[in-house]
Design a protein around this motif. Structure first.
Motif, PDB file in Angstrom:
ATOM      1  N   ALA A 163       0.874  -1.176   0.000  1.00 48.05           N
ATOM      2  CA  ALA A 163       0.000   0.000   0.000  1.00 48.05           C
ATOM      3  C   ALA A 163       0.908   1.223   0.000  1.00 48.05           C
ATOM      4  CB  ALA A 163      -0.921  -0.005   1.221  1.00 48.05           C
ATOM      5  N   TRP A 164       0.770   2.075  -1.041  1.00 49.34           N
ATOM      6  CA  TRP A 164       1.698   3.203  -1.230  1.00 49.34           C
ATOM      7  C   TRP A 164       0.914   4.467  -1.541  1.00 49.34           C
ATOM      8  CZ3 TRP A 164       2.828   5.746  -6.013  1.00 49.34           C
ATOM      9  CH2 TRP A 164       3.888   6.674  -5.932  1.00 49.34           C
ATOM     10  N   LEU A 165       1.272   5.534  -0.830  1.00 44.08           N
ATOM     11  CA  LEU A 165       0.596   6.819  -1.000  1.00 44.08           C
ATOM     12  C   LEU A 165       1.380   7.696  -1.965  1.00 44.08           C
ATOM     13  CD1 LEU A 165      -1.536   8.987  -0.234  1.00 44.08           C
ATOM     14  CD2 LEU A 165      -0.020   9.616   1.662  1.00 44.08           C
ATOM     15  N   ASN A 166       0.711   8.081  -3.055  1.00 45.87           N
ATOM     16  CA  ASN A 166       1.256   9.078  -3.964  1.00 45.87           C
ATOM     17  C   ASN A 166       0.775  10.436  -3.472  1.00 45.87           C
ATOM     18  OD1 ASN A 166       1.955  10.786  -6.073  1.00 45.87           O
ATOM     19  ND2 ASN A 166       1.437   9.292  -7.663  1.00 45.87           N
ATOM     20  N   GLU A 167       1.661  11.133  -2.729  1.00 43.85           N
ATOM     21  CA  GLU A 167       1.246  12.364  -2.047  1.00 43.85           C
ATOM     22  C   GLU A 167       0.840  13.438  -3.045  1.00 43.85           C
ATOM     23  OE1 GLU A 167       4.349  13.530   0.575  1.00 43.85           O
ATOM     24  OE2 GLU A 167       4.149  11.782   1.891  1.00 43.85           O
ATOM     25  N   ALA A 168       1.475  13.465  -4.198  1.00 41.25           N
ATOM     26  CA  ALA A 168       1.138  14.501  -5.184  1.00 41.25           C
ATOM     27  C   ALA A 168      -0.301  14.366  -5.658  1.00 41.25           C
ATOM     28  CB  ALA A 168       2.103  14.429  -6.373  1.00 41.25           C
ATOM     29  N   GLU A 169      -0.800  13.134  -5.753  1.00 37.26           N
ATOM     30  CA  GLU A 169      -2.165  12.907  -6.211  1.00 37.26           C
ATOM     31  C   GLU A 169      -3.117  12.600  -5.059  1.00 37.26           C
ATOM     32  OE1 GLU A 169      -1.895   9.672  -8.896  1.00 37.26           O
ATOM     33  OE2 GLU A 169      -0.595  10.709 -10.348  1.00 37.26           O
ATOM     34  N   ASN A 170      -2.561  12.490  -3.813  1.00 38.45           N
ATOM     35  CA  ASN A 170      -3.352  12.088  -2.648  1.00 38.45           C
ATOM     36  C   ASN A 170      -4.116  10.800  -2.955  1.00 38.45           C
ATOM     37  OD1 ASN A 170      -4.095  12.420   0.035  1.00 38.45           O
ATOM     38  ND2 ASN A 170      -5.974  13.544  -0.461  1.00 38.45           N
ATOM     39  N   ASN A 205       0.000  -8.559  -9.850  1.00 39.86           N
ATOM     40  CA  ASN A 205       0.416  -9.033  -8.527  1.00 39.86           C
ATOM     41  C   ASN A 205       1.692  -8.301  -8.137  1.00 39.86           C
ATOM     42  OD1 ASN A 205       1.007 -10.420  -6.218  1.00 39.86           O
ATOM     43  ND2 ASN A 205       0.424 -12.417  -7.049  1.00 39.86           N
ATOM     44  N   ILE A 206       1.554  -7.238  -7.341  1.00 43.22           N
ATOM     45  CA  ILE A 206       2.667  -6.335  -7.051  1.00 43.22           C
ATOM     46  C   ILE A 206       3.024  -6.423  -5.573  1.00 43.22           C
ATOM     47  CG2 ILE A 206       3.361  -3.911  -6.972  1.00 43.22           C
ATOM     48  CD1 ILE A 206       1.625  -3.459  -9.422  1.00 43.22           C
ATOM     49  N   LYS A 207       4.347  -6.474  -5.282  1.00 42.35           N
ATOM     50  CA  LYS A 207       4.842  -6.592  -3.909  1.00 42.35           C
ATOM     51  C   LYS A 207       5.394  -5.282  -3.358  1.00 42.35           C
ATOM     52  CE  LYS A 207       3.944 -10.930  -4.234  1.00 42.35           C
ATOM     53  NZ  LYS A 207       2.731 -11.462  -3.601  1.00 42.35           N
ATOM     54  N   SER A 208       5.845  -4.391  -4.212  1.00 46.32           N
ATOM     55  CA  SER A 208       6.340  -3.080  -3.768  1.00 46.32           C
ATOM     56  C   SER A 208       6.195  -2.101  -4.921  1.00 46.32           C
ATOM     57  CB  SER A 208       7.806  -3.161  -3.315  1.00 46.32           C
ATOM     58  OG  SER A 208       8.648  -3.469  -4.401  1.00 46.32           O
ATOM     59  N   ILE A 209       6.218  -0.809  -4.578  1.00 48.01           N
ATOM     60  CA  ILE A 209       5.980   0.212  -5.591  1.00 48.01           C
ATOM     61  C   ILE A 209       6.688   1.495  -5.189  1.00 48.01           C
ATOM     62  CG2 ILE A 209       3.817   0.938  -4.511  1.00 48.01           C
ATOM     63  CD1 ILE A 209       2.737   1.491  -7.343  1.00 48.01           C
ATOM     64  N   ALA A 210       7.261   2.195  -6.161  1.00 46.44           N
ATOM     65  CA  ALA A 210       7.913   3.489  -5.950  1.00 46.44           C
ATOM     66  C   ALA A 210       7.819   4.289  -7.248  1.00 46.44           C
ATOM     67  CB  ALA A 210       9.374   3.305  -5.543  1.00 46.44           C
ATOM     68  N   ALA A 211       7.787   5.597  -7.121  1.00 49.12           N
ATOM     69  CA  ALA A 211       7.636   6.467  -8.292  1.00 49.12           C
ATOM     70  C   ALA A 211       8.994   6.794  -8.887  1.00 49.12           C
ATOM     71  CB  ALA A 211       6.921   7.741  -7.902  1.00 49.12           C
TER      72      ALA A 211
END
Length: 958
Positions: A350-357, A385-391
């Protein structure tokens, strides 16, 4: 009486209760060793133990073991009203009106009047009430003195102090009799910081009694306290008063009670600062930090295990359970269920994209959820099926089961002209507007993806695979290594141009902006356990392990001393996130909320309560050094500690100096250590207790000596050396005497051999033999003369040759005897008969004996026994052996005239020279070989002859 009031008052409770979030607690019940879940009262003693009054007796607790103290006859009875006196110990009262004093592991009954309802200890005096009397006695209940006898309408209830007593109707002075009537009702008494409070059941407003015996209202009750919740305990703290009640625990800060589903009977703070809450029916609650809140799974709306936590900029916390999303609003404690997902799957990321809230998460599918409209259900993007995410500038850097990928939205995020685009490989999925491309490049593996991150400051990507890690940048692909060894990463994060990595077997590693890799923290610091998550927050690096949280303050490129927060109990940490002032931790049992400023390190060292040393069955006095006999060299060490915060998860370190190189670790669950067979010497025993964070108690030391036995002492060694010298001198002297005697015997033996040689070459025999030869020549019997002369010469040669030897074989001895007997037969004629008989089994060439030992006795038998006999003359020589005594026996048997007749013939004329020489020789051999070389003479009947037996060894070497 108090028991029945408490139980009866339960009927006043409403079934509708306010709820607030409980603090983090650990529940002790029967399954954890508590004798009973019905607890009426708590007390902390001066030595640090926690004492519990239960319906099954008095219980003592040290944080690991519950010890149940029972009344005489092993009786289990309800215990209340605990009080400790510094001189005598812990007192307690039963509901049936008896008073006890704790002594060791049992209860000592005190001689008080029956029907006791209350007692107090003031100074060194004991005061107690029955329904009609107030009595004063010494601390053991002796020498009672009645101070007050109430009339029949009064039923005495409580002692307020040494001069004020309360009955069911009034409060009055003991000495003056002055009294003030009480409003009707059932009254309860509390002791609060040395003062006495009163309240009525059903009306929990507390009162105090002033010096004029008037009730004064005490306005400290929280405004949200329910009037039908009976108060059971009032505890003053630095944060205000805590009120234990039938409806849970009320505090001035909380709008609703915590532990609202429990009947809380008492509250206590132990020597470590932990809070304890006792209950009726639910056991004992330990709260290590009252500020730490816990959302337990299965309680209220929170029914699932938390997997991931995300906090937004407003401080709201979003929690993913198995297929469920919850929310806790900033500044509130209530948890609300927001959404149920179509599939009941664990949330992987679960990852928060702060720019898009917007939160992107994976839980049985990949979702997009805009927090501006949090009440709307998340939008399912696809089945990725995703285990991690980063921009990254090229799209979302993601990790699947095997690959690192780039996830792009073709509508809103077209592929820019960026260097990272050169590493996009084949497209492996397209779902709606989203495409997924594998990251590929020279030397990059095609499977085994583990962790990844993007460093925006340095514009570089770190990819951690199963066996190695790579750094991707504008300059290409580079291996990330430490001291030439590839790094196997379990967690990674980027901050201000550096990339921090947790590597298996390497600890915490920093990849600096200049691409230099350095180690920041050794893996031994966290017992080589894997770091499952890393975050940078408030200037600190936070490391989440399954069993602890480690905070390291960042100071440039340096780290300050880490701070541990251990997961006590059965917790397993799973995820971590931060709000403005708190830390959120997801565990396997629920959700923890910890104030960020709270020092959660366990700075309280375990208390080494007692050390008992047994030598055999005798307890050793450890107050001064001791000496022990060498036979008393076995010891049993029994340890007792107190530590509540760790819930028994601490240890003792024990080292016997000058005997053990390293300290032994002893756990409180089995705190016994044995030393057996200690050698003599001086020892010092060092013992201390230590908690998880390294804080330790003062060291206990005890010195003792095991005395050496007398045979290991210096004087004994000197005596032994002297005795050995004396013995050596004596042995040398005896050996010299033995050598002299042996040399003398050897000389005598040589002389005997010469004498024996002379005896063998007896002139009579020689002259007779030569005469016989001459007679044969004169008779013309030249052939017989030659035969006689040949045998004579052979015999002389054998005698001369054997005289040079120390031993000859039995075969050689028999050959010489045969020659001699043949010569005698030629001389004596056909009347002389001889026979040599050898027992079967005798090895003629293996058995040795002295040369010419038997011939003198054969010659003696012929000359003195057979020569003078008329008629047939017989001689028999037998060789036999005795297996039992390993000897050879030679017997010479003749039928001559016998020794008596022979002696008469030789009187005054001839002595048996050969016989005497042989006897002397045998005696010498017998002294050299005791038990052998014996000779026995047997006289037969008159004129029937003589038998001689000679005993010889089977193994003679000369």
């Amino acid at each position: 009486m108090k028991k029945w009031v408490l139980i009866g008052s339960l009927l006043l409770l409403s079934t509708l209760r306010l709820t607030a979030q409980d603090p983090q607690y650990f529940n002790y019940g029967i399954g954890e060793g508590l004798p009973s879940n019905q607890i009426y009262e708590l007390e902390t003693s001066r030595d640090g133990h926690l004492w519990l009054g239960t319906d099954r007796g008095l219980v003592r607790f040290d944080g690991t073991h519950f010890a149940q103290l029972r009344a005489p006859r092993n009786e289990e009875t309800g215990i209340t009203q605990l009080f400790e006196h510094e001189k005598t110990g812990m007192y307690c009262r039963t509901f049936d009106g008896r008073l006890f004093l704790a002594r060791g592991d049992s209860l000592l009954p005190l001689p008080v009047f029956s029907g006791l309802v209350d007692y107090r200890i003031l100074g060194d005096r004991l005061y107690y009430l029955t329904a009609s009397k107030m009595v004063e006695a010494d601390l053991l209940g002796r020498n009672p003195k009645v101070l007050l006898e109430a009339d029949r309408r009064h039923q005495l209830l409580y002692i307020l102090n040494d001069s004020v007593v309360m009955s069911n109707y009034a409060v009055f002075q003991v000495k003056t009799g002055a009294q003030t009537a009480l409003p009707p009702g059932n009254w309860m008494r509390y002791s609060v910081a040395g003062a006495v409070w009163l309240s009525r059941i059903g009306d929990s407003q507390p009162f105090q009694v002033d010096k004029n015996l008037q009730l004064q209202q005490f306005p400290v009750m929280p405004p949200h306290f329910r009037t039908n919740c009976q108060i059971t305990k009032v505890l003053p703290t630095n944060q205000g008063y805590y009120f234990g009640s039938f409806c849970g625990v009320f505090t001035p800060k909380n709008t609703a009670p915590f532990f609202s589903k429990h009947v809380v009977t008492d509250i206590e703070i132990d020597i470590e600062g932990n809070y304890w809450f006792s209950t009726l029916g639910d056991g004992l609650m330990l709260v290590p930090q009252i500020e730490v809140l816990e959302y337990r799974r299965g309680a209220g709306v929170f029914q699932t295990r938390p997997d991931k936590i995300v906090t937004d900029s407003q401080g709201n916390a979003y929690i993913w359970g198995v297929g469920t999303i919850y929310r806790i609003r900033a500044g509130q404690q209530q948890m609300e269920r927001l959404h149920e997902l179509p599939t009941k799957k664990e949330c992987q990321v679960a990852w928060l994209n702060e720019a898009e809230n917007t939160i992107y998460f994976e839980s049985g599918g990949f979702y997009e959820w805009n927090l501006d409209h949090a009440e709307r259900a998340p939008r399912r993007i696809g089945d990725m099926n995703i285990k991690s995410i980063a921009a990254t500038p090229a799209g979302f850097l993601t990790r699947t089961w095997k690959f690192f990928t780039i996830l792009r939205n073709q509508e809103n995020l077209p592929l820019p002209n960026h260097w990272f685009s050169n590493y996009l490989g084949a497209e492996i999925a397209r779902q709606g507007a989203y495409t997924t491309n594998v990251i590929a490049g020279p030397n990059l593996p095609n499977e085994g993806a583990q962790v990844c991150t993007y460093d925006a400051v340095g514009d570089r990507v770190l990819l951690g695979y199963l066996k190695q890690s790579f750094l991707l940048s504008q300059t290409g692909v580079e291996n990330v290594e430490l001291d030439g060894q590839p790094l196997r990463l379990t967690a990674v994060t980027a901050h201000e141009g550096s990339i921090y990595m947790a590597a298996k077997h390497e600890g915490i590693v920093q990849l600096r902006p200049d691409k230099v890799v350095i180690r920041l923290l050794d893996p031994a610091y966290f017992d080589h356990h894997s770091v499952i998550q890393m975050r940078i927050h408030a200037g600190s690096l936070w490391l989440l392990l399954a069993d602890r949280l480690i905070s390291i303050r960042l100071d440039g490129e340096h780290l300050t001393r880490p701070i541990h927060t251990h997961a006590t109990g059965n917790y397993e940490y799973r995820d971590l996130n931060f709000a403005e002032k708190t830390i959120w931790i997801a565990t396997n049992q629920g959700l923890l909320n910890i104030p960020l400023a709270l020092n959660v390190i366990d700075t309280i060292a375990p208390r080494l309560q007692g050390v008992q040393i047994l030598n055999g069955t005798t307890e050793v006095d450890t107050r001064s050094p001791s000496e022990f006999d060498h036979r008393d060299n076995a010891f049993i060490v029994k340890l007792q500690g107190i530590h509540f915060k760790s819930r028994g998860k601490y240890w003792f370190k024990v080292q016997l100096a000058d005997y053990e190189k390293e300290a032994q670790t002893v756990f409180p669950q089995n705190p016994v250590l044995q030393y057996k067979g200690l050698p003599p010497g001086t020892y010092t025993l060092h013992i201390y207790a230590q908690n998880f964070d390294g804080f330790r108690s003062p060291t206990f030391e005890y010195a003792f000596t095991i005395l050496a036995p007398f045979w290991q002492k210096a004087w004994f060694y000197l005596l032994l050396v002297f005795f050995a010298g004396f013995c050596a001198f004596g042995v040398a002297k005896l050996y010299a005497r033995y050598l002299r005697r042996r040399n003398l015997m050897q000389m005598q033996l040589v002389e005997s051999k010469l004498t024996s040689l002379k005896a063998q070459m007896n002139p009579h025999f020689i002259f007779n033999a030569l005469g016989s030869i001459q007679f044969l020549v004169l008779k013309g019997e030249i052939l017989h003369a030659n035969t006689y002369l040949g045998k004579f010469s052979r015999l002389m040669r054998m005698v001369l040759e054997m005289s040079e030897l120390k031993a000859i074989t039995l075969n050689e001895e028999i050959q010489s005897l045969t020659l001699y007997l043949e010569l005698e037969k030629l001389r004596m004629g056909e009347r002389f008969l001889y026979k040599i008989q050898i027992e079967s089994g005798i090895q003629l060439d293996s058995i040795k004996l002295p040369p010419s030992l038997i011939q003198p006795y054969v010659e003696n038998a012929i000359r003195h026994g057979l020569l003078h006999k008329e008629g047939e003359k017989t001689l028999q020589i037998n060789f036999s052996f005795d297996k039992n005594i390993d000897t050879l026996i030679c017997s010479i048997d003749d039928n001559g005239i016998g020794r008596a007749a022979s002696s008469k013939l030789r009187e005054g004329s001839h002595r048996s020279f050969s016989s005497q020489a042989g006897t002397n020789r045998l005696n010498l051999y017998n002294r050299l070989y005791p038990g052998y070389f014996n000779i026995k003479f047997h006289d037969k009947a008159a004129d029937a002859g003589t038998k001689v037996e000679i005993t010889l060894p089977m193994h003679f070497e000369g």
